[in-house]
Write a protein that holds these residues in place. Structure first.
Motif, PDB file in Angstrom:
ATOM      1  N   LEU A  88      46.739  -4.391  69.874  1.00  0.00           N
ATOM      2  CA  LEU A  88      46.255  -5.398  69.343  1.00  0.00           C
ATOM      3  C   LEU A  88      44.614  -5.474  69.959  1.00  0.00           C
ATOM      4  N   ALA A  89      44.601  -4.976  71.138  1.00  0.00           N
ATOM      5  CA  ALA A  89      43.180  -4.854  71.940  1.00  0.00           C
ATOM      6  C   ALA A  89      42.252  -4.209  70.803  1.00  0.00           C
ATOM      7  N   ARG A  90      42.766  -2.967  70.448  1.00  0.00           N
ATOM      8  CA  ARG A  90      41.830  -2.198  69.745  1.00  0.00           C
ATOM      9  C   ARG A  90      41.784  -2.820  68.232  1.00  0.00           C
ATOM     10  N   ARG A  91      42.652  -3.386  67.586  1.00  0.00           N
ATOM     11  CA  ARG A  91      42.673  -4.122  66.434  1.00  0.00           C
ATOM     12  C   ARG A  91      41.723  -5.171  66.310  1.00  0.00           C
ATOM     13  N   PHE A  92      41.765  -6.229  67.133  1.00  0.00           N
ATOM     14  CA  PHE A  92      40.785  -7.347  67.266  1.00  0.00           C
ATOM     15  C   PHE A  92      39.615  -7.317  68.276  1.00  0.00           C
ATOM     16  N   GLY A  93      39.507  -6.088  68.849  1.00  0.00           N
ATOM     17  CA  GLY A  93      38.501  -5.772  69.801  1.00  0.00           C
ATOM     18  C   GLY A  93      38.342  -6.907  70.851  1.00  0.00           C
ATOM     19  N   ASP A  94      39.390  -7.464  71.259  1.00  0.00           N
ATOM     20  CA  ASP A  94      39.239  -8.384  72.634  1.00  0.00           C
ATOM     21  C   ASP A  94      40.456  -8.257  73.037  1.00  0.00           C
ATOM     22  N   ILE A  95      40.459  -8.012  74.584  1.00  0.00           N
ATOM     23  CA  ILE A  95      41.561  -8.087  75.384  1.00  0.00           C
ATOM     24  C   ILE A  95      42.344  -9.208  75.629  1.00  0.00           C
ATOM     25  N   ASP A  96      41.422 -10.186  75.914  1.00  0.00           N
ATOM     26  CA  ASP A  96      42.093 -11.455  76.247  1.00  0.00           C
ATOM     27  C   ASP A  96      42.654 -12.043  75.217  1.00  0.00           C
ATOM     28  N   LEU A  97      42.335 -11.778  73.979  1.00  0.00           N
ATOM     29  CA  LEU A  97      43.106 -12.476  72.826  1.00  0.00           C
ATOM     30  C   LEU A  97      44.325 -11.584  72.708  1.00  0.00           C
ATOM     31  N   ALA A  98      44.374 -10.343  72.698  1.00  0.00           N
ATOM     32  CA  ALA A  98      45.561  -9.399  72.555  1.00  0.00           C
ATOM     33  C   ALA A  98      46.466 -10.056  73.949  1.00  0.00           C
ATOM     34  N   GLU A  99      46.027 -10.085  75.027  1.00  0.00           N
ATOM     35  CA  GLU A  99      47.044 -10.161  76.003  1.00  0.00           C
ATOM     36  C   GLU A  99      47.624 -11.608  75.876  1.00  0.00           C
ATOM     37  N   GLU A 100      46.835 -12.899  75.547  1.00  0.00           N
ATOM     38  CA  GLU A 100      47.446 -14.040  75.253  1.00  0.00           C
ATOM     39  C   GLU A 100      48.409 -14.043  74.183  1.00  0.00           C
ATOM     40  N   ALA A 101      48.094 -13.377  73.259  1.00  0.00           N
ATOM     41  CA  ALA A 101      49.072 -13.379  71.919  1.00  0.00           C
ATOM     42  C   ALA A 101      50.439 -12.569  72.447  1.00  0.00           C
ATOM     43  N   VAL A 102      50.270 -11.619  73.185  1.00  0.00           N
ATOM     44  CA  VAL A 102      51.616 -10.863  73.769  1.00  0.00           C
ATOM     45  C   VAL A 102      52.197 -12.019  74.432  1.00  0.00           C
TER      46      VAL A 102
END
Lengths: 118, 407
Positions: free
Chosen positions: B22-36
């Motif tokens: 997701l970090a690759r898909r959205f270019g945003d680690i924070d967003l990816a992590e919170e989503a997971v």
């Protein structure tokens, strides 16, 4: 793209390099500046006079106070800087690696905040 | 039906890949992590009744992706920044997200970027790659959950602010960039191997996490012998854990361990990895340390240890890591070849006065040379320099033994 400030530090009281080393340094920095401009990384840059040439201005309760500088009471002072534009931190660090070799001093890389919207 | 702890185990295994993808898909680690993280909360709510889905990894990625898109949509409405949301949401259903093996490797290099402090690298790696909860990482490093949460927030903020990229370094920079990654995993392992303070000698689950990370890294970079060397070193060290402590938790030295308790399966795997490294002939510090551990593992009894070979390996290690600690270990190996006086001379040249194991080794050499009074003093000094209770007890016993002999 992100803009980065690359500050060159020097330590007050340390021996200055010999004249021929300084000449080489100027030549290397000049070549690096040219390269930055050619590759579109250059925003601005330059060397600064020594910290004892500085003046500090501040507003203190409505009054403007002007005093002899420098402001930071540190041995480490900025000797010059670049503002560059780079794709990401790794590209900025690549420029910083070339910069520290050219100017013979540690270079601090610091990102600019995004411009406020509107 | 799964309970909360088995769901947490599944997430530990699977969330790293989901975050990376997701970090690759959205270019945003924070967003990816919170989503997971939100997907985890959802799983804890749903799975106990509905059961674990057939593909937990797919479920986590899909759920987290939907949560991320929800969030982007909410923020877009609030900020009237429509571009990203429009791009993602136009055309009905969001496209399928594919897992790319390289994503995790990319994220590892981001977490261990040299711009980040080591403590931040460790925290990020355990959280984003290892899939551990913030509370677990805090426990592993004996800091409060608030402190660890702040550390993670600051580190992620720096990644964003400095625009630290999400990429695998090129061949030229790879050696420099792998080093901090290996160092982080080794540090995590050591934190589990010998806790720096507290009553227990180690925290096995932290070591297991480090081995899991090393295994992941080795699977992602099978052609990097140092990565494989690190995995071998960790396995061969971990194999001795069952023999390292006695019935009441006391430390048992390598020489005194019951080698039948060593984990044979880990030793076999570690030794096979060491042999594979040797065949590549691109030595490095982790491979050499792995080889040293393999020589120990070869000896059925302590007396059978090939100390000459260990001294030779330490000589090689000194080329890569010319530190007093390595010299100390070399001196210990020299003493085991029978040259105790020469080993003591080597110790006296080292600048390690604040390191408890230096004084412990000194005490050992002195005792073997019959200087029991000096040995007792060295053990006492060693004890004053460590706060791990298990080590302190061990040193106290050695000191008492030396005093008894001195009488």
């Amino acid at each position: 793209m992100t803009q980065y400030l690359m500050s060159v530090y020097y330590v007050e009281g340390e021996d200055q390099p010999a004249d021929d080393v300084i000449q080489e340094m100027y030549a290397d920095v000049g070549a690096l500046n040219k390269k930055m401009q050619d590759e579109g990384a250059w925003v601005f840059g330059g060397g600064l006079h020594t910290p004892d040439m500085t003046t500090v201005v501040r507003a203190d309760g409505g009054e403007i106070i002007t005093t002899d500088g420098p402001f930071p009471e540190a041995k480490e002072q900025i000797g010059g800087f670049w503002v560059i534009e780079a794709k990401d931190m790794d590209e900025a660090l690549d420029w910083a690696s070339q910069a520290t070799v050219a100017c013979r001093g540690p270079v601090e890389v610091r990102p600019f905040q995004d411009e406020p919207e509107g | 039906m799964p309970d909360a702890s088995s769901i947490a185990e599944i997430f530990k295994e699977e969330s790293g890949r989901a975050v990376a993808t997701l970090a690759r898909r959205f270019g945003d680690i924070d967003l990816a992590e919170e989503a997971v993280q939100e997907a985890f909360v959802e799983a804890v709510r749903r799975w106990p009744e509905a059961g674990v889905p057939p593909s937990p990894a797919g479920w986590i990625i899909t759920t987290a992706r939907n949560r991320a898109i929800d969030r982007i949509r909410r923020e877009a409405l609030r900020d009237e920044r429509q571009t990203e949301a429009t791009r993602l949401l136009d055309g009905g259903e969001p496209e399928e997200i594919h897992v790319v093996e390289d994503d995790q490797l990319r994220l590892i290099f981001t977490c261990c970027h040299p711009s980040l402090a080591v403590s931040a690298q460790v925290a990020l790696t355990m959280r984003l790659i290892g899939g551990l909860q913030t509370e677990e990482i805090a426990r592993a490093f004996l800091v409060s959950e608030t402190t660890m949460a702040q550390r993670l927030v600051r580190a992620k903020k720096k990644i964003k602010a400095a625009n630290i990229p999400y990429r695998i370094p090129g061949d030229a920079e790879l050696p420099n960039r792998i080093r901090p990654v290996l160092a982080v995993i080794y540090l995590v392992y050591n934190e589990g191997h010998v806790a720096t303070s507290g009553d227990d000698l180690g925290r096995p689950d932290v070591s297991a996490d480090a081995i899991r990370l090393a295994r992941l890294l080795a699977s992602l970079m099978p052609d990097e012998p140092e990565v494989v060397g690190l995995l071998a070193l960790l396995l061969l060290t971990e194999a001795r854990r069952p023999a390292r402590t006695g019935a009441s938790g006391e430390l048992i030295r390598l020489a005194d361990q019951d080698r039948r308790l060593w984990d044979r399966r880990m030793i076999d795997e570690g030794q096979e990895l060491v042999r594979a490294c040797l065949r590549r002939n691109r030595p490095g510090p982790y491979q050499i340390q792995g080889a040293i551990a393999a020589v120990h593992a070869d000896a059925g009894r302590a007396d059978d240890t090939d100390w000459e070979q260990i001294v030779a390996l330490y000589d090689q290690l000194l080329v890569f890591v010319p530190t007093p600690i390595v010299s100390l270990n070399r001196a210990i190996a020299v003493s085991e070849t029978g040259e105790v006086a020469a080993a003591l001379e080597e110790l006296d040249r080292l600048d390690l006065a604040d390191y408890h194991l230096y004084h412990a080794a000194r005490g050992d050499f002195l005792e073997r040379l019959g200087r029991n009074q000096d040995a007792a003093e060295a053990f006492a000094h060693a004890r004053s320099l460590t706060i791990n209770e298990t080590e302190r007890d061990h040193l106290r016993r050695l000191e008492e033994e030396a005093i008894r002999k001195a009488r």
